[in-house]
Write an enzyme that holds these catalytic residues in place. Structure first.
Site, PDB file in Angstrom:
ATOM      1  N   TYR A   1       0.895  -1.159  -0.205  1.00 33.31           N
ATOM      2  CA  TYR A   1       0.510  -0.759   0.263  1.00 33.31           C
ATOM      3  C   TYR A   1       1.160   1.012   0.049  1.00 33.31           C
ATOM      4  O   TYR A   1       1.737   1.613   0.829  1.00 33.31           O
ATOM      5  CB  TYR A   1      -1.140  -0.056   1.021  1.00 33.31           C
ATOM      6  CG  TYR A   1      -1.667   1.377   1.486  1.00 33.31           C
ATOM      7  CD1 TYR A   1      -2.884   1.132   0.705  1.00 33.31           C
ATOM      8  CD2 TYR A   1      -0.745   2.568   1.519  1.00 33.31           C
ATOM      9  CE1 TYR A   1      -3.334   2.652   0.982  1.00 33.31           C
ATOM     10  CE2 TYR A   1      -1.386   3.613   1.635  1.00 33.31           C
ATOM     11  CZ  TYR A   1      -2.848   3.618   1.225  1.00 33.31           C
ATOM     12  OH  TYR A   1      -3.444   5.083   1.951  1.00 33.31           O
TER      13      TYR A   1
ATOM     14  N   GLU B   1      -3.808   7.535  -3.894  1.00 34.12           N
ATOM     15  CA  GLU B   1      -3.654   6.181  -3.215  1.00 34.12           C
ATOM     16  C   GLU B   1      -3.130   5.043  -4.640  1.00 34.12           C
ATOM     17  O   GLU B   1      -4.103   5.010  -5.130  1.00 34.12           O
ATOM     18  CB  GLU B   1      -4.719   5.540  -2.986  1.00 34.12           C
ATOM     19  CG  GLU B   1      -4.791   4.466  -1.883  1.00 34.12           C
ATOM     20  CD  GLU B   1      -5.672   4.945  -0.766  1.00 34.12           C
ATOM     21  OE1 GLU B   1      -6.294   5.564   0.089  1.00 34.12           O
ATOM     22  OE2 GLU B   1      -6.743   3.717  -1.590  1.00 34.12           O
TER      23      GLU B   1
END
Lengths: 292, 394
Positions: free
Chosen positions: B100, B197
Site C-alpha cells: 500500500y 493512493e
C-alpha cells in the site's frame, strides 16, 4: 489585558480595497481598532478609508510599523498573502478568507512556523479583545463586551451566539478567538488555551468545538495535565451522521475520529464541564464565576 | 472531485508511475476489441467507490468473448448506487507481492503524509485500526517534498513489520521506492489532491513496481485550477455522482451547502457551526432534522428564497426551522427573502423563524406584519417547530 490583540496592536488589512475588506475595515475602525494601513498590490500610494494603501506588506510595515495583519483577499491569493505577511515580520496574521485550497494552506502553515509567526484561521471570524477596543476580522461589534471570559471556537456564528448570550447574562470577554473551520488551521485550541492560561484578565475559558479532526481531544489532554483556570466546553454536531461534511471543510466524522461523543468524553475525562446547549454554557459560567 | 481509476492512472502515467497496459471500454464490443489487443485481462467497473470487487464489478477474462460478456454484465450493474459508465480492461499482472502506498492530508500534523505498508490490497482503514504498526508514515516538508533518505527510512520502517519472503532485494527495493514516492507526492501537489493512493502497489515476480489500482481525490477548493480535468471527466462526472444523494446533487448544482439527513424538519441557518447546533436542538426536542443547509455569511434575500425552495424539494419535509444570527447577515434582508419565498412558493407548512443580531427588530417587525411569528431563543423555536410538526401529523 487580553491575548494576541490589544490597544497597542497596529493593524494592516490585506485586501482592504475590496468590498468585503472595505466593509469590515470600516467596522474594525468603528470598534476602535488601530488600523494603520491597507495593502493591495497595484494600488499603492492611494488612500482608502483615510488610511494609506501600499503595494506590499513589507512597504506598509516600514512606513507604518504595523504588527498585525488581517487577510481579506480572495482564496486563490490568500496563502500567498499570509506568507507575505509573515515574511515582512508580522507576529500575528488573521485570515478570514474561506475556500482556500488545502495544499496552499499546508505550505503557508509550514512557512509561518519557520518564521515564528502566529496564524489565526483561515475560514474564521477572527478575534476581538473588547476591553482593548481592538478586533481583527468580522465578529459583529455589538457582541463585544469587556469581561473575564476567554472564548475560543471553531465556528463564526456560534461564537457570536455564545458572546451575545454571555453578555446578556452580564459576562464579557477578555478575548474571543474564532480559530476557523478548515482542516489545516493556524492556532489550535491548545495554542489558544495556553495563551489564556497566562492572561491575568481571563478567569474562565469557554471552548466551543465541533465534529471533525482531533484538536478538541488534544486540548483535553492539555487540560488534563493541569490547567490553571476553569474551562466550560461545548461541542456542536452531536447529531451529525458519519461521512457527511457539515459545511465547514473540516467538519466531518471519518472512521473513528472526529465524533462529538469522543470529544465530549475526552473533555469530561479532563475535568471540563461540557454544556449541552448555549443556555447551559451561560449557567455553567455563572456557577463557576460565582464560586470564585 | 474523485477521479475514476482510469483517470487516476492517466495522471500516474504522466508523472512516470508505471501502470498495467489497459484500455477503457464503454460498450461490450469495445471491450472485446480491447481484449484482442491485450490478451488475458481483468475487466474493472469504473466507479468512484470502494468494494466493487465484492460487488462483482471486477472479473477476469481469458478470451475476447469472455471480456465482452464480462463488460456487458458490469456495464449494466449499479454498484452501491453508482452507475457504471465504463470498464477498464488491463493485462493480468504476475503478482509477487502487494503493498500500500498513499499520500493523504493529515490534519493533525497540518501536512501531507506518505503512508507505506506491506499489508497491501486490504482496506487500509482496516489495517490502520487493527495493526497500525504495519503502516509506516512520513510527513515531508511541503516545500522540499520527501527526500531520498526519508523515503529509504520510510521503506525500512515498513519492512520492519513486513511478514514473509520479499520479492525484491532490499537494495533494489530502496532504490525503486525513492522515485516512486517522489512522483506520487509531486502528483498530489500538482493536482491539489487531498488523496493519491496506490492500493495495491504490485511487485511483480519479475521485480517491477506497478500501480494495480489508483485513487485520486482533488480538493474541491482547488477545482478551479483543474478545469481540464473537470472537462475530461465530462459525461463520467454525472455517472460518478449517480450514487450520491440526489437532493445533494441538486443542491450542488444550485451552489448551496446542503446535506440530506432524512428527517422531516427542514433546517436553514447561517454559519456551519450554528446550523449544526440547530440540528442538535431539534434532536434534543425529539424532532428529526431533514437536512443541513448553511446560507453562509452576508446572505441576501434571493439566497434565502433559494434555500427555502431547496428544502421543499424534499417530499419528507413537514415543517421548517430558520435560525439566523445576524452578523454580516442582516435580519431585514432575511425577513424579506422569507416573506417573498413563502408567498411565491405558497408554503403552507409550519415555518418558525428565529432571528437575532444585526437589524433584528426590523426583521421581526417585517415577519410579524406578514403573519410569520418570529422566535427570539433558538431552543424555544426548536420546541415550537417540533410541536407543530408533531401536531400536524396527528
Amino acid at each position: 489585558m487580553s491575548i494576541l490583540l490589544n490597544s497597542e496592536s497596529r493593524v494592516l488589512v490585506q485586501g482592504m480595497t475590496g468590498s468585503e475588506g472595505t466593509f469590515h475595515t470600516q467596522q474594525m475602525i468603528e470598534f476602535g481598532t488601530n488600523v494603520v494601513a491597507g495593502v493591495s498590490p497595484g494600488k499603492g500610494g492611494s488612500q482608502h478609508l483615510g488610511r494609506p494603501v501600499f503595494d506590499s506588506v513589507a512597504e506598509a510595515v516600514i512606513s507604518t510599523g504595523a504588527t498585525v495583519s488581517g487577510v481579506f483577499v480572495p482564496p486563490a491569493f490568500a496563502a500567498d498573502a499570509i506568507m507575505e505577511a509573515a515574511a515582512a515580520g508580522l507576529q500575528l496574521v488573521v485570515c478570514i478568507t474561506e475556500l482556500i485550497p488545502v495544499n496552499d494552506m499546508v505550505r503557508a502553515r509550514a512557512y509561518l512556523a519557520s518564521r515564528g509567526a502566529r496564524l489565526v484561521g483561515p475560514n474564521c471570524p477572527g478575534l476581538m479583545s473588547p476591553g482593548e477596543r481592538s478586533k481583527v476580522g468580522i465578529i459583529p461589534n455589538q457582541n463585544g463586551r469587556p469581561g473575564p471570559v476567554g472564548v475560543v471556537s471553531r465556528s463564526g456564528t456560534l461564537t457570536y451566539e455564545i458572546m451575545q448570550s454571555l453578555a446578556a447574562a452580564g459576562y464579557g470577554q477578555s478575548t474571543a478567538v474564532g480559530i476557523g473551520g478548515d482542516p489545516v488551521l493556524g492556532l489550535s485550541f491548545s495554542d489558544v488555551l495556553e495563551l489564556f492560561a497566562s492572561d491575568p484578565e481571563t478567569e474562565l475559558v469557554v471552548m466551543a468545538g465541533e465534529i471533525g479532526g482531533s484538536d478538541e481531544e488534544r486540548a483535553a489532554e492539555l487540560i488534563g495535565r493541569g490547567y490553571p483556570k476553569p474551562v466550560v466546553g461545548f461541542i456542536s454536531g452531536r447529531t451529525a451522521p458519519p461521512g457527511k461534511r457539515m459545511g465547514h471543510a473540516g467538519a466531518i466524522i471519518s472512521g473513528n475520529t472526529g465524533s462529538a461523543a469522543s470529544k465530549v468524553a475526552a473533555l469530561e475525562r479532563a475535568g471540563v464541564e461540557v454544556a449541552d446547549t448555549i443556555e447551559q454554557i451561560v449557567e455553567r459560567v455563572t456557577a463557576r464565576l460565582r464560586r470564585g | 472531485m474523485k477521479l475514476l481509476e482510469h483517470q487516476a492512472k492517466a495522471q500516474f502515467r504522466s508523472e512516470g508511475i508505471e501502470c498495467p497496459m489497459g484500455r477503457v471500454a464503454r460498450t461490450p464490443l469495445e471491450a472485446e476489441s480491447a481484449a484482442r489487443e491485450l490478451g488475458e485481462v481483468v475487466v474493472k467497473a469504473q466507479v468512484p467507490i470502494g468494494g466493487r470487487g465484492k460487488a462483482g464489478g471486477v472479473k477476469v477474462a481469458r478470451t475476447p468473448e469472455e471480456a465482452r460478456d464480462a463488460a456487458s454484465q458490469i456495464l449494466q450493474m449499479e454498484i452501491r448506487g453508482y452507475r457504471v459508465p465504463a470498464v477498464l480492461l488491463e493485462e493480468l499482472l504476475d503478482i509477487g507481492q502487494e503493498l500500500y502506498l498513499g499520500v493523504t492530508l493529515d490534519r493533525d500534523r497540518r501536512r501531507l503524509a506518505v503512508l507505506l505498508s506491506f499489508a497491501g490490497g486490504m482496506e487500509i482503514e482496516d489495517v490502520a485500526e487493527r495493526t497500525p504498526e504495519k503502516i509506516a508514515k512520513l510527513w515531508p516538508d511541503p516545500f522540499s517534498g520527501p527526500l531520498p533518505f526519508e523515503i529509504r527510512q520510510l521503506t525500512l520502517n515498513a519492512l520492519a513489520s513486513a511478514q514473509g519472503e520479499q520479492v525484491l532485494e532490499r537494495s533494489r527495493l530502496l532504490g525503486m521506492m525513492v522515485p516512486l514516492v517522489q512522483r506520487l507526492y509531486q502528483l498530489c501537489q500538482r493536482l491539489d489532491a487531498t488523496l493519491c493512493e496506490i492500493n495495491p502497489l504490485v511487485i511483480t515476480r519479475s521485480g517491477q513496481l506497478i500501480a494495480g489500482d489508483g485513487k485520486v481525490e482533488v480538493d474541491q477548493n482547488a477545482e478551479y485550477r483543474h478545469q481540464d480535468l473537470v472537462r475530461e471527466l465530462g459525461g463520467d462526472a454525472e455517472a460518478a455522482s449517480s450514487g450520491d444523494d440526489q437532493l445533494e446533487v441538486e443542491a450542488r448544482r444550485r451552489g448551496l451547502t446542503y446535506v440530506h439527513l432524512g428527517g422531516d424538519i427542514g433546517v436553514i441557518g447561517n454559519g456551519a457551526g450554528l446550523v449544526m447546533n440547530t440540528l442538535d436542538l431539534v434532536k434534543q426536542q425529539g424532532g428529526s432534522p431533514a437536512n443541513f443547509l448553511d446560507i453562509g455569511g452576508g446572505a441576501k434575500a434571493e439566497v434565502v428564497r433559494q434555500a427555502l425552495e431547496m428544502v421543499l424539494l424534499d417530499p419528507e419535509v413537514r415543517g421548517i426551522f430558520v435560525n439566523i444570527f445576524g452578523g454580516i447577515t442582516r435580519g431585514d434582508e432575511v425577513a424579506k427573502g422569507l416573506i417573498q419565498a413563502r408567498d411565491e412558493l405558497q408554503i403552507k407548512l409550519p415555518l418558525v423563524v428565529r432571528m437575532t443580531g444585526t437589524r433584528e427588530e426590523e426583521g421581526r417587525r417585517l415577519l410579524e406584519e406578514a403573519g410569520i411569528i418570529p422566535a427570539v431563543s433558538a431552543p424555544e423555536a426548536a420546541r415550537r417547530v417540533v410541536e407543530m410538526v408533531a401536531g400536524a401529523g396527528r
